[in-house]
Design an enzyme around this catalytic site. Structure first.
Site, PDB file in Angstrom:
ATOM      1  N   SER A  72       0.798  -1.234   0.000  1.00  0.00           N
ATOM      2  CA  SER A  72       0.000   0.000   0.000  1.00  0.00           C
ATOM      3  C   SER A  72       0.828   1.280   0.000  1.00  0.00           C
ATOM      4  O   SER A  72       0.261   2.378  -0.068  1.00  0.00           O
ATOM      5  CB  SER A  72      -0.958   0.014   1.197  1.00  0.00           C
ATOM      6  OG  SER A  72      -2.048  -0.844   0.957  1.00  0.00           O
ATOM      7  N   LYS A  75      -0.006   3.655  -2.718  1.00  0.00           N
ATOM      8  CA  LYS A  75      -1.063   4.668  -2.620  1.00  0.00           C
ATOM      9  C   LYS A  75      -0.493   6.076  -2.457  1.00  0.00           C
ATOM     10  O   LYS A  75      -1.193   7.063  -2.695  1.00  0.00           O
ATOM     11  CB  LYS A  75      -2.011   4.331  -1.481  1.00  0.00           C
ATOM     12  CG  LYS A  75      -2.781   3.025  -1.702  1.00  0.00           C
ATOM     13  CD  LYS A  75      -3.719   2.730  -0.545  1.00  0.00           C
ATOM     14  CE  LYS A  75      -4.568   1.506  -0.837  1.00  0.00           C
ATOM     15  NZ  LYS A  75      -3.919   0.233  -0.541  1.00  0.00           N
ATOM     16  N   SER A 138      -6.863   3.453   3.532  1.00  0.00           N
ATOM     17  CA  SER A 138      -6.049   2.606   2.658  1.00  0.00           C
ATOM     18  C   SER A 138      -6.917   1.706   1.793  1.00  0.00           C
ATOM     19  O   SER A 138      -6.609   0.539   1.556  1.00  0.00           O
ATOM     20  CB  SER A 138      -5.070   1.750   3.481  1.00  0.00           C
ATOM     21  OG  SER A 138      -4.044   1.239   2.658  1.00  0.00           O
ATOM     22  N   LYS A 241       2.505   6.670   5.279  1.00  0.00           N
ATOM     23  CA  LYS A 241       1.673   5.539   4.870  1.00  0.00           C
ATOM     24  C   LYS A 241       2.292   4.199   5.244  1.00  0.00           C
ATOM     25  O   LYS A 241       3.503   4.009   5.159  1.00  0.00           O
ATOM     26  CB  LYS A 241       1.480   5.601   3.349  1.00  0.00           C
ATOM     27  CG  LYS A 241       0.461   4.639   2.799  1.00  0.00           C
ATOM     28  CD  LYS A 241      -0.947   5.144   3.031  1.00  0.00           C
ATOM     29  CE  LYS A 241      -1.989   4.079   2.659  1.00  0.00           C
ATOM     30  NZ  LYS A 241      -1.967   2.910   3.569  1.00  0.00           N
TER      31      LYS A 241
END
Length: 398
Positions: A72, A75, A138, A241
């Site tokens: 992730s 992202k 997320s 993140k």
């Protein structure tokens, strides 16, 4: 202001003038003993890096260039593109996003068992909600929804991601999707992730503001931000993140500030959720404890003057057109020196801002930064008599 002396040097058979002097720093609060800087901490992860946001100085690294699955962390790039699209006016926060079957949380089998915003097919959801779903929740479904809205398809959006990666200098990264679920060629490095994080903070600050948001509720479902460092009261972490898949392990890109210093930490492939927090905290604490971001000269500040020949003034002020932030070990300001080199004899006329040499910042004899040295004022030609006198003097000087 530094005290300077003038000496002649010879380069390629021509005599130039060089200024050599120490920067006059205030060191009353610093120890006279040399600072002891321990080695960076050992980090239990597949790859890591710690970078000073302002200067780009790499403070610590390990396997920072090996290819890893980003999960992730992908992202961050998706979010960067959203920020750029909002900034350019191509999309607006209140624009509705039509949710397709591809972005349907419970209808697309690739989402099974992954983090979701829980979008429903056929619904229209404003971009500002989708954006929070990407950053805070997320949501993999949110990524597909925004990718299709911006580029028409996720494949076309991946092309945008790779184009931005190339533009930002992320030379080792390749994106195949907008969310980061494991894919064959979908890879990046810790160094490239630090580059992306820096670009996000620098280029789209309004987008970055969302990263410190601790929770997000959509359609009655509350999701808590997985970046546990946001709750750490011992440091001022305001992003970025987390990422996790079976292939990637546990990863975290984080950024924190202390005074005028901002650091970016990347830990990729830790063995647990707790471990990625512990290892990131170790990196950030090491950077803040033993290093500092310091600006010895400000843009437009005069740090030296030099003789001008055949001008309406006898001297010109010299300086730089940009600030000179550097990352140095704490306690080392007193050991900084500046070496100013002129690349030509200063003869009028001179325009303001004309590059006439180079400023070298040095620590323990090593160059740690260099900047163009410029004139800070305009110098016109002097009268005929003054020019004649200077011409004669120059013959003896040569």
């Amino acid at each position: 202001m530094p005290s300077s002396l003038v000496k002649k040097i010879t380069t390629n058979g021509k005599k130039l003038l060089t200024f050599v002097g120490c920067i006059a720093f205030s060191i009353s609060s610093l120890s006279h003993a040399s600072a002891i800087i321990p080695s960076p901490p050992q980090i239990n992860a597949k790859g890591h890096i710690l970078v000073d946001f302002t200067t780009g100085k790499v403070i610590a690294e390990g396997n920072a260039d090996i290819l890893l699955a980003p999960a992730s962390l992908t992202k961050i790039m998706t979010s960067y593109i959203v920020g750029k699209e909002l900034q350019s006016g191509n999309i607006k926060n209140n624009d509705p996003v039509k949710i397709s079957k591809n972005a349907w949380a419970t209808g697309n089998p690739i989402f099974k068992g992954s983090s979701l915003m829980f979008l429903e097919v056929g619904k229209e959801v404003p971009i500002h909600e989708i954006n929070q779903g990407i950053i805070v929740a997320s949501g993999n479904d949110a990524c597909v929804a925004i990718a299709e809205h911006i580029a028409g398809s996720e494949g076309a959006f991946a092309d945008m991601m790779n184009a931005y990666a190339e533009q930002l200098g992320m030379s080792s990264s390749y994106f195949e999707n907008s969310h980061g679920l494991d894919s064959t060629e979908h890879k990046t490095t810790a160094r490239d992730m630090a580059t992306l994080a820096k670009a996000l903070i620098r280029d789209v600050p309004e987008e970055y503001e969302i990263y410190k948001q601790k929770s997000y509720t959509y359609n009655g479902i509350k999701t808590v931000n997985r970046n546990g460092l946001l709750w750490d009261k011992s440091m001022n972490v305001d992003g970025l993140k987390t990422g996790h898949t079976a292939q990637a392990g546990y990863s975290l890109v984080s950024s924190a500030t202390k005074g005028d210093m901002r650091l970016i930490s990347v830990v990729m492939g830790a063995n647990s959720e707790r471990s990625r927090l512990v290892e990131s905290r170790k990196l950030l604490n090491y950077g803040f404890r033993f290093f500092e971001t310091y600006t010895p000269y400000k843009a437009g500040e005069t740090f030296a003057t030099n003789r001008v020949w055949m001008g309406d003034k006898k001297e010109v002020e010299l300086g730089i057109l940009e600030d000179t932030p550097i990352t140095i070990p704490r306690g080392q300001r007193k050991n900084l020196k500046a070496n100013f080199e002129l690349n030509k004899q200063l003869v009028a006329p001179l325009t303001k801002g004309e590059v006439v040499g180079t400023v070298f910042l040095q620590l323990d004899g090593e160059d740690i930064g260099q900047y163009p040295m410029v004139t800070l004022q305009e110098i016109n030609e002097g009268g005929m008599f003054d020019r004649l006198v200077d011409y004669i003097k120059l013959q003896f000087t040569h």
